[in-house]
Structures are given as structure tokens and as C-alpha cells.
Motif scaffolding. Structure first.
Motif, PDB file in Angstrom:
ATOM      1  N   ILE A 171      29.954  43.412  42.318  1.00 37.45           N
ATOM      2  CA  ILE A 171      31.140  43.660  41.498  1.00 37.45           C
ATOM      3  C   ILE A 171      31.743  42.355  40.992  1.00 37.45           C
ATOM      4  N   ASP A 172      32.037  42.316  39.707  1.00 35.79           N
ATOM      5  CA  ASP A 172      32.858  41.245  39.138  1.00 35.79           C
ATOM      6  C   ASP A 172      34.292  41.563  39.527  1.00 35.79           C
ATOM      7  N   PRO A 173      34.888  40.804  40.461  1.00 36.71           N
ATOM      8  CA  PRO A 173      36.219  41.163  40.962  1.00 36.71           C
ATOM      9  C   PRO A 173      37.327  41.058  39.917  1.00 36.71           C
ATOM     10  N   ARG A 174      37.079  40.334  38.845  1.00 33.87           N
ATOM     11  CA  ARG A 174      38.110  40.217  37.809  1.00 33.87           C
ATOM     12  C   ARG A 174      38.169  41.454  36.922  1.00 33.87           C
ATOM     13  N   ARG A 175      37.020  42.089  36.723  1.00 33.23           N
ATOM     14  CA  ARG A 175      36.973  43.290  35.886  1.00 33.23           C
ATOM     15  C   ARG A 175      36.896  44.572  36.700  1.00 33.23           C
ATOM     16  N   GLY A 176      36.523  44.434  37.972  1.00 37.65           N
ATOM     17  CA  GLY A 176      36.368  45.607  38.804  1.00 37.65           C
ATOM     18  C   GLY A 176      35.172  46.451  38.428  1.00 37.65           C
ATOM     19  N   GLU A 177      34.178  45.829  37.777  1.00 36.78           N
ATOM     20  CA  GLU A 177      32.982  46.531  37.323  1.00 36.78           C
ATOM     21  C   GLU A 177      31.739  45.757  37.763  1.00 36.78           C
TER      22      GLU A 177
END
Length: 240
Positions: A171-177
């Protein structure tokens, strides 16, 4: 730990000693699994995540791992995040850390020539039973039966994070995706836990992870992008 573990002890020690060292190594890894697994409801990680266990009551190992994860969150600008999935999951550090601890214990016990492979996170020391430096194949991300690189050395910590088995699960924690752009990231360093976390962070960054890895001090890397490019540090210890 949800993965296969392989151990090659290459020292000329009595068979009983080698057997004892192997058992101690696997006992340790089973202990780590019981404590840190996100798949076991009774693990410390799951109990802490559900609020059933206070941090002050957690084991010293769990508290130390969470402190290290916090440090790595800062070192990676937040891309290594034990809470990226919305729940506590320090697996991106724990697998490499536990294998590093096991390797350090083997060295302390006199087994200075060994290879420990924890699901693609690999720690080698010394030489193989043939007296040669260890050869480490980095899996080809589109062909499970092939390698894209072969590394060689006598003291290497090699961690690989990829999306070829579980899909785009990082997961890209900045986008949540789920992050996209990098199919596989391999990081070499002195500590396998740190290398493991850095590989995970680079995958989470996507294409920007390539530049971040280039600037990372004291570590080498190899990256396979989603569009099938292979990029790596110029001084990577490749087999010729």
C-alpha cells in the motif's frame, strides 16, 4: 511466517551440533511467527491491534520492533508504515529482522558459514560447503523458474519485495491504495531487517522509489519496473 524457510549450514561441525543449531534457528522463527503473525488471532501483534494487550505489557521484542518501525517510518518519509493497511502489520520489517537475529546467533555459536533464506530475504555469511562465495539468485518477476540477476558474496543481507506472487499488495500510505510502478525491488545492506523495510518502502513509492534508492547511503539495489526495465546499482556484486 507464511513462507518457506531454508537453512544451509556449511561449517565442518559435528552432525549433532549442526542439528542443534538448526533446531534452535527454527524454534526462534516459530517463536517470531507466534508473536508477530497477522494471521493468528492469538499473536501479540493481533492482540495489541485489537486493544486486548497494552503496549507496556507486550514482550520486549515486540516493543523493540515497533520502535524500530517508527524509526524506519521517519527514514522513509512515511512510506514504510506498519499501519499502511489500516491495522498493525510490521511484517515488512519482521521477516528480515528475525532472519538477521537468527544469523547473528549462528555466528555467535560458531557457525560462521551459512545461508538463511526466509522467503526471499536472505542472509549469507562466509562460504558455501564447496568453499566458494554464496550465489544468490534474484527471482525473475514474470518467470518463477528463472532469475533476473545472480549475486555473489561472503557477507550479504539481501531483501526482495515484489508483487509477482500476491499482486499489488503493498500500500502507498499517502494514497491508501496499492502502489504501482515497480514489480520487484531488491536491497542489499548490512542489516536484513532494514534492507527488508527499505525494499518495501521503495515498492510503496512506485516509480519515485528508483531515485530514492539511488540516494540511499550504504545500500545497493536492483529494481524491475512494471514495464519490464531492469535497473541496478553499478557496483552490485553480480556473478560474472
Amino acid at each position: 511466517m507464511g513462507t518457506a524457510i531454508g537453512l544451509d549450514l556449511a561449517d565442518d561441525l559435528p552432525a549433532a551440533t549442526l542439528h542443534e543449531l538448526a533446531e534452535e534457528t527454527f524454534d526462534w522463527l516459530r517463536e517470531v511467527d507466534a508473536r508477530f503473525s497477522t494471521y493468528r488471532d492469538d499473536s501479540e501483534v493481533c492482540r495489541l491491534d485489537r486493544g486486548e494487550l497494552a503496549l507496556a505489557e507486550a514482550s520486549a521484542d515486540l516493543r523493540a520492533v515497533l520502535e524500530r518501525c517508527a524509526d524506519l517510518w521517519g527514514a522513509t518519509d512515511g512510506y514504510f508504515d506498519a499501519y499502511a493497511t489500516g491495522r498493525l502489520d510490521p511484517s515488512g520489517y519482521v521477516k528480515g529482522w528475525s532472519a538477521q537475529v537468527a544469523s547473528d546467533r549462528l555466528v555467535a555459536a560458531g557457525a560462521v558459514n551459512h545461508c538463511l533464506n526466509a522467503g526471499g530475504d536472505i542472509r549469507v555469511r562466509g562460504r558455501s560447503s564447496a568453499g566458494r562465495p554464496w550465489r544468490i539468485g534474484v527471482r525473475h518477476p514474470w518467470d518463477a523458474a528463472a532469475t533476473c540477476l545472480v549475486l555473489t558474496g561472503t557477507d550479504l543481507a539481501v531483501a526482495t519485495s515484489g508483487v509477482y506472487e500476491r499482486g499489488h499488495h503493498v500500500i502507498d500510505p499517502r494514497r491508501g491504495e496499492p502502489a504501482r510502478g515497480l514489480r520487484s525491488v531488491t536491497v542489499l545492506g548490512a542489516d536484513l531487517g532494514v534492507a527488508d523495510a527499505y525494499a518495501t518502502a521503495a515498492v510503496a513509492m512506485g516509480a519515485a522509489g528508483i531515485g530514492w534508492l539511488d540516494r540511499l547511503p550504504d545500500h545497493l539495489h536492483a529494481v524491475v519496473t512494471d514495464d519490464r526495465r531492469l535497473l541496478h546499482s553499478t557496483n552490485l556484486p553480480l556473478t560474472t
